[in-house]
Design an enzyme around this catalytic site. Structure first.
Site, mmCIF file in Angstrom:
data_model
loop_
_atom_site.group_PDB
_atom_site.id
_atom_site.type_symbol
_atom_site.label_atom_id
_atom_site.label_comp_id
_atom_site.label_asym_id
_atom_site.label_seq_id
_atom_site.Cartn_x
_atom_site.Cartn_y
_atom_site.Cartn_z
ATOM 1 N N THR A 133 0.819 -1.218 0.000
ATOM 2 C CA THR A 133 0.000 0.000 0.000
ATOM 3 C C THR A 133 0.852 1.267 0.000
ATOM 4 O O THR A 133 2.002 1.250 0.456
ATOM 5 C CB THR A 133 -0.895 -0.010 1.272
ATOM 6 O OG1 THR A 133 -1.448 1.277 1.475
ATOM 7 C CG2 THR A 133 -0.097 -0.361 2.518
ATOM 8 N N ASP A 134 0.251 2.363 -0.454
ATOM 9 C CA ASP A 134 0.946 3.663 -0.384
ATOM 10 C C ASP A 134 1.000 4.181 1.055
ATOM 11 O O ASP A 134 1.756 5.110 1.349
ATOM 12 C CB ASP A 134 0.264 4.699 -1.291
ATOM 13 C CG ASP A 134 -1.200 4.986 -0.943
ATOM 14 O OD1 ASP A 134 -1.751 4.330 -0.029
ATOM 15 O OD2 ASP A 134 -1.784 5.874 -1.589
ATOM 16 N N GLU A 135 0.216 3.564 1.963
ATOM 17 C CA GLU A 135 0.148 4.099 3.333
ATOM 18 C C GLU A 135 1.468 3.928 4.081
ATOM 19 O O GLU A 135 1.686 4.573 5.107
ATOM 20 C CB GLU A 135 -1.024 3.476 4.091
ATOM 21 C CG GLU A 135 -2.327 3.704 3.350
ATOM 22 C CD GLU A 135 -3.591 3.409 4.142
ATOM 23 O OE1 GLU A 135 -3.558 3.453 5.374
ATOM 24 O OE2 GLU A 135 -4.617 3.155 3.490
ATOM 25 N N TYR A 159 -1.919 -0.475 11.022
ATOM 26 C CA TYR A 159 -2.031 -1.148 9.721
ATOM 27 C C TYR A 159 -0.818 -0.827 8.848
ATOM 28 O O TYR A 159 -0.139 -1.735 8.353
ATOM 29 C CB TYR A 159 -3.323 -0.715 9.004
ATOM 30 C CG TYR A 159 -3.320 -1.028 7.523
ATOM 31 C CD1 TYR A 159 -3.291 -2.346 7.073
ATOM 32 C CD2 TYR A 159 -3.329 -0.001 6.565
ATOM 33 C CE1 TYR A 159 -3.276 -2.637 5.700
ATOM 34 C CE2 TYR A 159 -3.315 -0.290 5.207
ATOM 35 C CZ TYR A 159 -3.285 -1.599 4.783
ATOM 36 O OH TYR A 159 -3.264 -1.885 3.434
ATOM 37 N N LYS A 163 2.216 -3.258 7.410
ATOM 38 C CA LYS A 163 2.489 -3.454 5.982
ATOM 39 C C LYS A 163 3.929 -3.023 5.667
ATOM 40 O O LYS A 163 4.619 -3.671 4.869
ATOM 41 C CB LYS A 163 1.500 -2.645 5.124
ATOM 42 C CG LYS A 163 0.089 -3.173 5.119
ATOM 43 C CD LYS A 163 -0.058 -4.572 4.529
ATOM 44 C CE LYS A 163 0.199 -4.630 3.038
ATOM 45 N NZ LYS A 163 -0.087 -6.002 2.496
ATOM 46 N N ARG A 291 -10.741 10.006 13.047
ATOM 47 C CA ARG A 291 -9.922 8.825 13.343
ATOM 48 C C ARG A 291 -8.637 9.283 14.033
ATOM 49 O O ARG A 291 -8.014 10.253 13.572
ATOM 50 C CB ARG A 291 -9.606 8.163 12.004
ATOM 51 C CG ARG A 291 -8.583 7.064 12.028
ATOM 52 C CD ARG A 291 -8.189 6.640 10.609
ATOM 53 N NE ARG A 291 -9.185 5.802 9.983
ATOM 54 C CZ ARG A 291 -9.127 5.420 8.693
ATOM 55 N NH1 ARG A 291 -8.130 5.834 7.917
ATOM 56 N NH2 ARG A 291 -10.044 4.645 8.177
HETATM 57 P P1 NAD Z 1 -9.373 -7.499 2.320
HETATM 58 O O1 NAD Z 1 -9.352 -7.223 3.787
HETATM 59 O O2 NAD Z 1 -10.620 -7.239 1.530
HETATM 60 O O3 NAD Z 1 -9.000 -9.039 2.051
HETATM 61 C C1 NAD Z 1 -7.975 -9.680 2.716
HETATM 62 C C2 NAD Z 1 -8.124 -11.186 2.470
HETATM 63 O O4 NAD Z 1 -7.029 -11.855 3.130
HETATM 64 C C3 NAD Z 1 -9.410 -11.773 3.053
HETATM 65 O O5 NAD Z 1 -10.006 -12.644 2.120
HETATM 66 C C4 NAD Z 1 -8.949 -12.532 4.284
HETATM 67 O O6 NAD Z 1 -9.758 -13.660 4.592
HETATM 68 C C5 NAD Z 1 -7.548 -12.946 3.865
HETATM 69 N N1 NAD Z 1 -6.657 -13.187 5.021
HETATM 70 C C6 NAD Z 1 -6.495 -12.393 6.118
HETATM 71 N N2 NAD Z 1 -5.584 -12.943 6.948
HETATM 72 C C7 NAD Z 1 -5.143 -14.081 6.345
HETATM 73 C C8 NAD Z 1 -4.191 -15.069 6.696
HETATM 74 N N3 NAD Z 1 -3.502 -14.992 7.849
HETATM 75 N N4 NAD Z 1 -3.979 -16.096 5.847
HETATM 76 C C9 NAD Z 1 -4.683 -16.200 4.677
HETATM 77 N N5 NAD Z 1 -5.606 -15.297 4.321
HETATM 78 C C10 NAD Z 1 -5.829 -14.239 5.128
HETATM 79 O O7 NAD Z 1 -8.137 -6.692 1.735
HETATM 80 P P2 NAD Z 1 -7.952 -6.029 0.289
HETATM 81 O O8 NAD Z 1 -8.511 -4.676 0.302
HETATM 82 O O9 NAD Z 1 -8.389 -7.005 -0.739
HETATM 83 O O10 NAD Z 1 -6.370 -5.900 0.256
HETATM 84 C C11 NAD Z 1 -5.558 -6.921 -0.311
HETATM 85 C C12 NAD Z 1 -4.105 -6.495 -0.202
HETATM 86 O O11 NAD Z 1 -3.914 -5.274 -0.904
HETATM 87 C C13 NAD Z 1 -3.659 -6.226 1.238
HETATM 88 O O12 NAD Z 1 -2.354 -6.706 1.381
HETATM 89 C C14 NAD Z 1 -3.701 -4.713 1.358
HETATM 90 O O13 NAD Z 1 -2.749 -4.269 2.294
HETATM 91 C C15 NAD Z 1 -3.333 -4.309 -0.040
HETATM 92 N N6 NAD Z 1 -3.850 -2.998 -0.482
HETATM 93 C C16 NAD Z 1 -5.172 -2.676 -0.319
HETATM 94 C C17 NAD Z 1 -5.642 -1.455 -0.779
HETATM 95 C C18 NAD Z 1 -7.103 -1.068 -0.667
HETATM 96 O O14 NAD Z 1 -7.466 0.068 -0.968
HETATM 97 N N7 NAD Z 1 -7.992 -1.971 -0.285
HETATM 98 C C19 NAD Z 1 -4.773 -0.566 -1.405
HETATM 99 C C20 NAD Z 1 -3.441 -0.912 -1.565
HETATM 100 C C21 NAD Z 1 -2.996 -2.148 -1.112
HETATM 101 P P1 TYD Z 2 -10.818 3.867 4.214
HETATM 102 O O1 TYD Z 2 -11.748 3.427 3.120
HETATM 103 O O2 TYD Z 2 -10.942 3.240 5.550
HETATM 104 O O3 TYD Z 2 -9.339 3.712 3.632
HETATM 105 P P2 TYD Z 2 -7.912 4.245 4.258
HETATM 106 O O4 TYD Z 2 -8.097 4.663 5.658
HETATM 107 O O5 TYD Z 2 -7.076 3.015 4.131
HETATM 108 O O6 TYD Z 2 -7.480 5.355 3.364
HETATM 109 O O7 TYD Z 2 -10.984 5.425 4.392
HETATM 110 C C1 TYD Z 2 -10.785 6.317 3.324
HETATM 111 C C2 TYD Z 2 -10.890 7.718 3.870
HETATM 112 O O8 TYD Z 2 -12.232 7.942 4.304
HETATM 113 C C3 TYD Z 2 -10.007 7.934 5.105
HETATM 114 O O9 TYD Z 2 -9.500 9.272 5.060
HETATM 115 C C4 TYD Z 2 -10.972 7.784 6.266
HETATM 116 C C5 TYD Z 2 -12.283 8.286 5.697
HETATM 117 N N1 TYD Z 2 -13.508 7.661 6.254
HETATM 118 C C6 TYD Z 2 -14.558 8.465 6.700
HETATM 119 O O10 TYD Z 2 -14.486 9.713 6.651
HETATM 120 N N2 TYD Z 2 -15.667 7.860 7.203
HETATM 121 C C7 TYD Z 2 -15.789 6.499 7.278
HETATM 122 O O11 TYD Z 2 -16.832 6.008 7.783
HETATM 123 C C8 TYD Z 2 -14.715 5.687 6.801
HETATM 124 C C9 TYD Z 2 -14.790 4.185 6.852
HETATM 125 C C10 TYD Z 2 -13.586 6.315 6.283
#
Ligand code: NAD
Ligand code: TYD
Length: 355
Positions: A133-135, A159, A163, A291
């Site tokens: 992630t970019d975070e 988180y 990561k 948050r």
């Molecule tokens: P998500 O939470 O929707 O899915 C995570 C999946 O991993 C779930 O299916 C869960 O059951 C599985 N899981 C959790 N712990 C596990 C373990 N110990 N062993 C096997 N499986 C396990 O997450 P996502 O949004 O699909 O993110 C996927 C990846 O991409 C993550 O690594 C996240 O850090 C990264 N990422 C997410 C975003 C975003 O905006 N969602 C952006 C950039 C990177």
């Molecule tokens: P989120 O989807 O949780 O992603 P991330 O925190 O990983 O960027 O949140 C996106 C943005 O939206 C973040 O700045 C937090 C804000 N947010 C709200 O304002 N209200 C909400 O109920 C949630 C879940 C997020």
């Protein structure tokens, strides 16, 4: 040939598996623990598809991973599995350390043992792709340039710190053991099958249910949004052509404040599924307590991926949001299955005393 995907029942992993098998006949072994975020409904179209082998299990279970590697002999492992929600990491960081750090460590060790024993040609062709992630780069001020691959790691939430730690492990396994790794650092994703704890699906569901749309703090925090299928195409491109040991930033050049995102969602819903009383969904916007440690701004500079590997996103923010809203409107069954008792418990814990 076969690939092993971890976390393929989650949001991005699920989209990745579906897109992969829509474009290729190369089988996928999908290892997922099925935490609250994992959902087999997402993969229901693959139920009778022999190219998809689902295994419920933990990336931290080294003997299970070793057995899967020995049995299926994948040419690549793609690690999507993680605990992924910042707010949950604030309530309970332990699981984040366990899966994102210890789990990734165990996965790397199992993969290293497998990779070392491969015949020379296969060892050379093997890849471990880590999805991050970019975070990890921390928070930007308004005037700062977007994150590049050499930006300093300054994670601020449990988180992002977990990561960041996993990224460092992946890097070290390359430098120390020669494991052929690739890492992608992507901005915020949105699209189909997104669990409604994250901003975009939460707002769509709350809007349709006539509930408040909770905006943390002043709502002027900035995120850089990418349609999930564009993230999946970037991962496929990095897997195919990325340089070993390198990291690639993935982003859509779509910096938006949270308020802009929510207003765009409301306008899209107003057009596609207007409220019975004729009012805009924007009237449901509610400001709630911020948050803790909320990062102010993320922005991704994706030029390395674009210029070196020729990747480009297909969706604009507006087209991606429209498709996403349409998907949620047409997939109420998926939504109803996801919004279980556990989900209601989470909403009560996170929003109950925030208003
Ligand atoms: P998500 O939470 O929707 O899915 C995570 C999946 O991993 C779930 O299916 C869960 O059951 C599985 N899981 C959790 N712990 C596990 C373990 N110990 N062993 C096997 N499986 C396990 O997450 P996502 O949004 O699909 O993110 C996927 C990846 O991409 C993550 O690594 C996240 O850090 C990264 N990422 C997410 C975003 C975003 O905006 N969602 C952006 C950039 C990177
Ligand atoms: P989120 O989807 O949780 O992603 P991330 O925190 O990983 O960027 O949140 C996106 C943005 O939206 C973040 O700045 C937090 C804000 N947010 C709200 O304002 N209200 C909400 O109920 C949630 C879940 C997020």
């Amino acid at each position: 040939m076969t690939i092993l995907v971890t976390g393929g029942a989650g949001f991005i992993g699920g989209n990745f598996v579906l897109d992969w098998l829509a474009g290729s006949d190369e089988p996928v072994v999908n290892l997922d623990k099925l935490t609250y975020a994992g959902n087999l409904e997402t993969l229901s179209s693959l139920r009778h598809d022999a190219r998809h082998v689902f295994v419920q299990g933990d990336i931290g279970d080294r003997s299970l991973v070793a057995a899967l590697l020995a049995q299926h002999q994948p040419r690549a492992v793609l690690n999507f599995a993680a605990e992924s929600h910042v707010d949950r990491s604030i309530h309970g960081p332990g699981e984040f350390i366990q899966t994102n750090v210890v789990g990734t460590f165990n996965l790397l060790e199992a993969v290293r043992a497998y990779w070392q024993d491969l015949p020379a040609g296969e060892r050379e062709a093997f890849r471990f792709l880590h999805v991050s992630t970019d975070e990890v780069y921390g928070s930007l001020a308004p005037e700062d340039a977007a994150f590049v691959e050499s930006s300093r790691y300054e994670p601020n939430s449990p988180y992002s710190a977990s990561k960041a730690a996993s990224d460092h492990l992946v890097r070290a396994w390359h430098h120390t053991y020669g494991l052929p790794v690739l890492t992608t650092n992507c901005s915020n994703n949105y699209g189909p099958f997104h669990f409604p704890e994250k901003l975009i699906p939460l707002v769509i569901l709350n809007a349709l249910a006539g509930k408040p749309l909770p905006i943390y703090g002043d709502g002027r925090q900035v995120r850089d949004w990418l349609y999930v299928k564009d993230h999946c195409s970037a991962i496929r491109r990095v897997l195919a052509a990325g340089k070993l040991g390198e990291t690639y930033n993935v982003g859509g050049w779509n910096e938006k404040t949270n308020l802009e995102v929510v207003h765009t969602l409301c306008a899209t819903l107003d057009a596609l599924s207007p409220r019975a009383d004729g009012q805009s969904y924007a009237s449901q916007i509610t400001f709630v307590q911020d948050r803790p440690g909320h990062d102010r701004r993320y922005a991704i500079d994706a030029r390395k991926l674009e210029s070196e590997l020729g990747w480009k996103p297909q969706q604009t923010f507006d087209s991606g949001i429209r498709q996403t809203v349409q998907w949620y409107l047409s997939n109420q069954d998926w939504v109803q299955n996801v919004v279980s008792g556990h989900y209601r418990d989470w909403v009560a814990k996170q929003y109950g005393d925030r208003a």
